[in-house]
Design a protein around this motif. Structure first.
Motif, mmCIF file in Angstrom:
data_model
loop_
_atom_site.group_PDB
_atom_site.id
_atom_site.type_symbol
_atom_site.label_atom_id
_atom_site.label_comp_id
_atom_site.label_asym_id
_atom_site.label_seq_id
_atom_site.Cartn_x
_atom_site.Cartn_y
_atom_site.Cartn_z
ATOM 1 N N LYS B 5 -3.495 -1.678 -8.267
ATOM 2 C CA LYS B 5 -3.966 -0.994 -9.466
ATOM 3 C C LYS B 5 -5.014 -1.769 -10.256
ATOM 4 O O LYS B 5 -5.611 -1.242 -11.187
ATOM 5 C CB LYS B 5 -2.785 -0.649 -10.377
ATOM 6 N N SER B 6 -5.223 -3.034 -9.893
ATOM 7 C CA SER B 6 -6.258 -3.780 -10.610
ATOM 8 C C SER B 6 -7.625 -3.495 -9.994
ATOM 9 O O SER B 6 -8.661 -3.837 -10.555
ATOM 10 C CB SER B 6 -5.955 -5.283 -10.572
ATOM 11 N N GLY B 7 -7.649 -2.875 -8.817
ATOM 12 C CA GLY B 7 -8.914 -2.544 -8.180
ATOM 13 C C GLY B 7 -9.198 -1.049 -8.253
ATOM 14 O O GLY B 7 -8.562 -0.329 -9.009
ATOM 15 N N GLU B 8 -10.171 -0.609 -7.476
ATOM 16 C CA GLU B 8 -10.427 0.830 -7.380
ATOM 17 C C GLU B 8 -10.548 1.162 -5.898
ATOM 18 O O GLU B 8 -11.182 0.431 -5.149
ATOM 19 C CB GLU B 8 -11.709 1.212 -8.157
ATOM 20 N N LEU B 9 -9.919 2.254 -5.477
ATOM 21 C CA LEU B 9 -9.854 2.635 -4.065
ATOM 22 C C LEU B 9 -9.343 1.455 -3.224
ATOM 23 O O LEU B 9 -9.833 1.202 -2.124
ATOM 24 C CB LEU B 9 -11.228 3.088 -3.548
ATOM 25 N N ALA B 10 -8.366 0.730 -3.785
ATOM 26 C CA ALA B 10 -7.853 -0.458 -3.117
ATOM 27 C C ALA B 10 -6.450 -0.187 -2.574
ATOM 28 O O ALA B 10 -5.465 -0.245 -3.306
ATOM 29 C CB ALA B 10 -7.823 -1.632 -4.102
ATOM 30 N N ALA B 11 -6.380 0.123 -1.290
ATOM 31 C CA ALA B 11 -5.081 0.406 -0.677
ATOM 32 C C ALA B 11 -4.462 -0.874 -0.149
ATOM 33 O O ALA B 11 -5.154 -1.745 0.359
ATOM 34 C CB ALA B 11 -5.255 1.399 0.461
ATOM 35 N N LYS B 12 -3.142 -0.974 -0.289
ATOM 36 C CA LYS B 12 -2.422 -2.095 0.317
ATOM 37 C C LYS B 12 -1.944 -1.621 1.682
ATOM 38 O O LYS B 12 -0.784 -1.203 1.842
ATOM 39 C CB LYS B 12 -1.239 -2.484 -0.561
ATOM 40 N N THR B 13 -2.829 -1.704 2.658
ATOM 41 C CA THR B 13 -2.513 -1.099 3.957
ATOM 42 C C THR B 13 -1.362 -1.806 4.684
ATOM 43 O O THR B 13 -0.636 -1.170 5.436
ATOM 44 C CB THR B 13 -3.768 -1.039 4.860
ATOM 45 N N HIS B 14 -1.195 -3.104 4.413
ATOM 46 C CA HIS B 14 -0.056 -3.802 5.022
ATOM 47 C C HIS B 14 1.261 -3.253 4.484
ATOM 48 O O HIS B 14 2.229 -3.070 5.232
ATOM 49 C CB HIS B 14 -0.126 -5.318 4.741
ATOM 50 N N GLU B 15 1.284 -3.018 3.182
ATOM 51 C CA GLU B 15 2.490 -2.481 2.549
ATOM 52 C C GLU B 15 2.741 -1.056 3.044
ATOM 53 O O GLU B 15 3.884 -0.675 3.310
ATOM 54 C CB GLU B 15 2.300 -2.467 1.020
ATOM 55 N N ILE B 16 1.666 -0.281 3.150
ATOM 56 C CA ILE B 16 1.799 1.098 3.638
ATOM 57 C C ILE B 16 2.417 1.081 5.028
ATOM 58 O O ILE B 16 3.346 1.825 5.329
ATOM 59 C CB ILE B 16 0.417 1.800 3.648
#
Lengths: 252, 252
Positions: B5-16
């Motif tokens: 949430k501190s970025g924009e369009l920043a997915a945590k793909t490892h967490e996903i």
């Protein structure tokens, strides 16, 4: 023609971007966009025989996969449209439509109606959908075009393909095939049987499937123009109402 | 917590990917997944004030953009789920739901009902939607959770967050905040007013919004478990019905 049908998951992103630009330039109101599955939807739909309906558990991941691949292709198109400032919003067929024996039966059209009323450009696409009779099946972009055109009493239908228009035979197979610049409904019906089945990967029938789906719309007096979308400017000109090389189909 | 949430369009793909694996391992039937907007949906929704409704033409591209960004985030989640062989199918809220003053009013649930009946895992997400009163607005993942749980008479609701559970105050602001392991409906209602507004980018209200949305579901006797989804195994254990550290909310 926004994908390379000889590959798999092969998008022609340059073409997508050019078409999005042409759609932006034409600036047509009350426009609904529909695209097909190409090398994103068809290989997976075919591998799991989704069109024939639910027969075994192992098809389920194929349904999931085909739907997902279609949303990926749609996402690439949406990327380009929004980058070109087209107020485009995707509408997911499987989220609002149910078919019966492969034909659209139930359709929650309230979001689509609102999109049009507010001046957005709805974008739909060939998708896998649930079917009251088959369990699930494939709903082609071609059927969507005809269904939406009839439902919203469209002024006209423009179809972009990778050929100059409709031919007397498959131009990729027969060199003597002649392009038809004008087709009346009766001629269209006669031609259908002659065009046969498609060669490239297309679970919903290529030009043959397209023409078959168009009949009900033409019967409702909605004129159709089929143009070569690979030729720069053709889609834009067709959208702007300019005369452009292609096949025109009218009831009479 | 699937985005930064501190970025924009920043997915945590490892967490996903890890969560998709846990969902696969838990192998729960009759599961509906819902995710929020994080750094994909919220910045754009806020920039164009989508939640407040349609006020001017310039917001339209913001509506298009926000919806598109949400489909991109959803696509990343779908990628992982399908790779882990979860028969997941995304259901697009804006394609089948209409709100009235921000609350779900119309909902074509036939596709979702069929998905569940056939053993698929439907995936929904916070989205921008049309509103009979506001023109358009934001429909939060939190409202979706509660709406769907009540509509389908859910056995339970599991919510994954990036904290250990619900605290007496915002633990990111107040070091003395105490975690609550068990909450009754009456305590939940009292707590709501104390938690205040969120700090990070979240147009739909963070933990405060979550708890407010959960009240109607808890009133219908649907138990809620809030767990820390950043802790490996927590979501899987919660799905499997194992006791795991977190906050349990029940009517009484």
């Amino acid at each position: 023609m926004i994908t390379d049908k000889s590959g798999e998951l092969a998008a022609k992103t340059h073409e997508i971007d050019r078409l999005a630009g042409e759609i932006h330039e034409a600036n047509v109101s009350n426009l609904i966009l529909v695209h097909g599955g190409g090398s994103f939807g068809h290989p997976s739909a075919e591998r799991y025989a989704i069109k024939d309906g639910y027969k075994e558990e192992s098809q389920k991941i194929g349904f999931s996969e085909t739907h997902h691949f279609m949303t990926v292709l749609n996402g690439l198109f949406m990327d380009s449209l929004i980058m070109h400032r087209v107020p485009a919003v995707s509408v997911t067929p499987s989220s609002c439509m149910i078919t019966e024996k492969g034909r659209v039966k139930q359709f929650e059209d309230a979001p689509l109606v609102t999109l049009l009323r507010m001046g957005f450009t709805p974008v739909l696409y060939g998708d896998v959908v649930f079917d009251t009779n088959l369990g699930f099946t494939v709903l082609s972009g071609d059927q969507l075009i005809s269904t939406l055109a009839i439902r919203f009493n469209a002024e006209r239908i423009i179809i972009g393909v990778d050929e100059d228009g409709v031919y007397t035979a498959d131009p990729k197979l027969e060199k003597t095939a002649k392009m038809l610049e004008y087709l009346k409904l009766e001629e269209l019906k006669k031609l259908q049987s002659k065009l046969g089945k498609p060669t490239a990967c297309d679970v919903t029938g290529g030009m043959f499937g397209k023409l078959a789906e168009l009949v009900p719309a033409v019967e409702k007096k909605i004129p159709v123009t089929i143009v070569n979308a690979t030729k720069p400017g053709f889609v834009r000109m067709a959208l702007e109402g300019e005369t452009v090389k292609g096949t025109k189909i009218e009831k009479e």
